[in-house]
Design an enzyme around this catalytic site. Sequence first.
Site, PDB file in Angstrom:
ATOM      1  N   LYS A   1     -70.295 -21.625  40.844  1.00 28.01           N
ATOM      2  CA  LYS A   1     -71.081 -21.620  42.084  1.00 28.01           C
ATOM      3  C   LYS A   1     -70.260 -21.021  43.243  1.00 28.01           C
ATOM      4  CE  LYS A   1     -74.695 -23.546  40.166  1.00 28.01           C
ATOM      5  NZ  LYS A   1     -74.266 -24.044  38.866  1.00 28.01           N
TER       6      LYS A   1
HETATM    7  C1  LIG Z   1     -80.423 -25.018  39.235  1.00 21.38           C
HETATM    8  C2  LIG Z   1     -79.319 -25.981  38.884  1.00 21.38           C
HETATM    9  N1  LIG Z   1     -79.538 -27.295  39.051  1.00 21.38           N
HETATM   10  C3  LIG Z   1     -78.596 -28.202  38.774  1.00 21.38           C
HETATM   11  C4  LIG Z   1     -77.353 -27.832  38.285  1.00 21.38           C
HETATM   12  C5  LIG Z   1     -76.376 -28.895  37.910  1.00 21.38           C
HETATM   13  O1  LIG Z   1     -75.176 -28.823  38.590  1.00 21.38           O
HETATM   14  P1  LIG Z   1     -73.831 -29.374  37.955  1.00 21.38           P
HETATM   15  O2  LIG Z   1     -73.433 -28.443  36.841  1.00 21.38           O
HETATM   16  O3  LIG Z   1     -72.874 -29.348  39.104  1.00 21.38           O
HETATM   17  O4  LIG Z   1     -74.077 -30.760  37.465  1.00 21.38           O
HETATM   18  C6  LIG Z   1     -77.073 -26.470  38.133  1.00 21.38           C
HETATM   19  C7  LIG Z   1     -75.749 -25.997  37.714  1.00 21.38           C
HETATM   20  O5  LIG Z   1     -75.352 -25.831  36.644  1.00 21.38           O
HETATM   21  C8  LIG Z   1     -78.095 -25.518  38.408  1.00 21.38           C
HETATM   22  O6  LIG Z   1     -77.882 -24.208  38.236  1.00 21.38           O
END
Ligand SMILES: Cc1ncc(COP(=O)(O)O)c(C=O)c1O
Length: 400
Positions: A202
């Site tokens: 990210k």
């Molecule tokens: C659209 C979306 N929602 C939620 C997440 C979840 O984030 P994390 O990987 O930090 O738990 C991600 C990332 O992978 C994502 O791209």
Amino acid sequence: VIGRAAPEERLAVEGGRPVRETLLPYGHQSISEEDIAAVANVLRSDWLTTGPEVERFERAFADYVGAEFAVAFSSGTAALHGACHAAGIAPLTEAIVPTLTFCASANCVLYQGGAPVLVDVNRDSGLISASAIEHAISERTRAIIVVDYTGQPADLDAARSLAENAGALVIEDASHSLGAVYKGRKIGTVADLTTFSLHPVKHITSGEGGVVTTTRPELAERLRAFRNHGIQRSPDPQTPWSYSISDLGFNYRLTDIGCALAASQLRRLDERLARRKQLAVRLERGLAALPGLRFLERAAENEHAWHLFVVALALDELTVDRPAMIRALREEGIGVNVHYIPLHLQPLYRTLPSVGRGEFPNADWLHDRIVTLPLFDGMSDGDADDVVHAVTKVIANYSL
Ligand SMILES: Cc1ncc(COP(=O)(O)O)c(C=O)c1O
């Protein structure tokens, strides 16, 4: 070579020389010496987990997006879970979720015992369709979860007015869109609850981590208790050791180590967003004249945060399908990927009654065509040109 079809080049997948010897990933973190020093300082301090760095990062993050409150979580997924709790998702309630998203956007509803109601997206942008939301709203709807797919803000005005009429909240999954702007407002202040991910691919990272922003104190309060077992500290200065637990919570705390890294990363965010944009423009210019692919549509009034560079293949101009395109591009050393397999095609979601009834023609259409090309701020102009070269080469061999 940029932008020029070169059909004489033999594809790597057919034994030719690849454009790159080493694979260019679709995303990658960028860590500076300042980031390393910030983490090392925490390791030498008295606090490793919940200490001064958490509050410092939360303040800096809230200020950056312009929100009143930012609450740090141990992942973007935990942040979404917290947002669902704060919005009142519970058994016998529903939340509307676009089907073209990462599974965490809908799993968070299931964690709370609620029912995700999947809806279709717009074919041109991949963003949640306002008419599909309208169709899916019921008296059980507690939240509309919108996703800023690839880094472009969803239609937040439509979501907000539909949510308001239904007595529901808007949760914006802004995992892709830190730094994006919706009609002049930074993402993080427009929805009732906005969630971010601090995963390494990210815009900024804490290793694993997430944030929820809100302008409403009562929601911030619920989020803070939820990430720490449901514990609410006594406001009485005579009994600072006392606490009470009314709602179930989890250990979703983000460490001081992670917060120091994320705060240091945040200081370079604007510079990194500008670089992502520059690279996206370079890719678009290089690929614009090619047959066989289209860009996703963008709303001119908003600013894209360019987390992902997704193209849609024009299959009627190509001799091969998407799997063959992906295989050929990977053999050329370009780490293309797919974001995402729509949730309604997943066995877990297909069996849910609220999902089985739905139809998702646009997500199905996109799913046959979307390919994510590499884009991250540590890429050089030469890396971007390799992407253009490889796509040009593969299309020259595979176009009708
Ligand atoms: C659209 C979306 N929602 C939620 C997440 C979840 O984030 P994390 O990987 O930090 O738990 C991600 C990332 O992978 C994502 O791209």
